[in-house]
Design an enzyme around this catalytic site. Sequence first.
Site, short mmCIF file in Angstrom:
data_model
loop_
_atom_site.label_atom_id
_atom_site.label_comp_id
_atom_site.label_asym_id
_atom_site.label_seq_id
_atom_site.Cartn_x
_atom_site.Cartn_y
_atom_site.Cartn_z
N CYS A 8 12.20 77.25 -15.02
CA CYS A 8 11.18 76.44 -14.34
C CYS A 8 9.90 76.52 -15.16
CB CYS A 8 11.00 76.87 -12.88
SG CYS A 8 10.37 78.54 -12.65
N ARG A 14 10.60 79.15 -8.57
CA ARG A 14 11.93 78.56 -8.45
C ARG A 14 13.00 79.30 -9.25
NH1 ARG A 14 9.81 72.79 -10.25
NH2 ARG A 14 8.52 74.26 -11.41
N ASP A 122 8.15 71.75 -7.20
CA ASP A 122 7.38 72.97 -7.43
C ASP A 122 6.69 73.37 -6.12
OD1 ASP A 122 5.64 74.91 -8.21
OD2 ASP A 122 4.89 73.83 -9.95
#
Length: 150
Positions: A8, A14, A122
Site C-alpha cells: 500500500c 491496509r 485508503d
Amino acid sequence: MTNILMVCLGNICRSPLAEGILKSKLPENKFFIDSAGTANYHVGSTPDKRSVAVGNKYGVDISNLKGRQFKVNDFDKFDLIFVMDASNYNNVISMARTEQDQNKVKYLLNEIYPNQNFEVPDPYYGGDQGFENVYKMLDEACSIIANSLR
Ligand code: 4NP
C-alpha cells in the site's frame, strides 16, 4: 516456498492488515508473506492503532509488524505482489525492470472482481468504519487467494 507481498502507500493501514489476514489463512512452512509501502514516511513504525484494533477484533495480531518501503529487489524475492490501489500499482510498475516483474503485480481486489481494478480505499483519514470496511474487503480477497494456492 511461495512468497507473497502486500503493498500500500504507508505500510501502516491496509497492507499490514492484508499481510496478517493472509498469514492466518496459509501454512507458514509453505508461504512467506510480507508487506511494504511505496512511500517511506512510516519506515520502522508499527501499524496504525485502528488497523491493530480491527485485526484484534477478528483474531489477527499485527501489533508487531514494522513498516518498510518497497524496493526493486522485492521483484526478485516475491512471486506475487498485490497492490491496494491504482497509485500503488503505478508506483510499483514504474520500478519493474522486465515484463516478468510487471506480471507479478496484481490488484488485490481483482481476486474478487476479476479485471475490474477496484481499489481498497485508503482509510487513513477516515474513521473506524473505514477500517472495518477495509478489513472485510481484505478478508474476502485473502480467502480467495488462500483457497486457490492451498
Ligand atoms: P496505508 O495508509 O497506505 O494503507 O498504510 C496510509 C498511511 C499513511 C499515510 C497515507 C496512507 N500518510 O500519508 O501518512
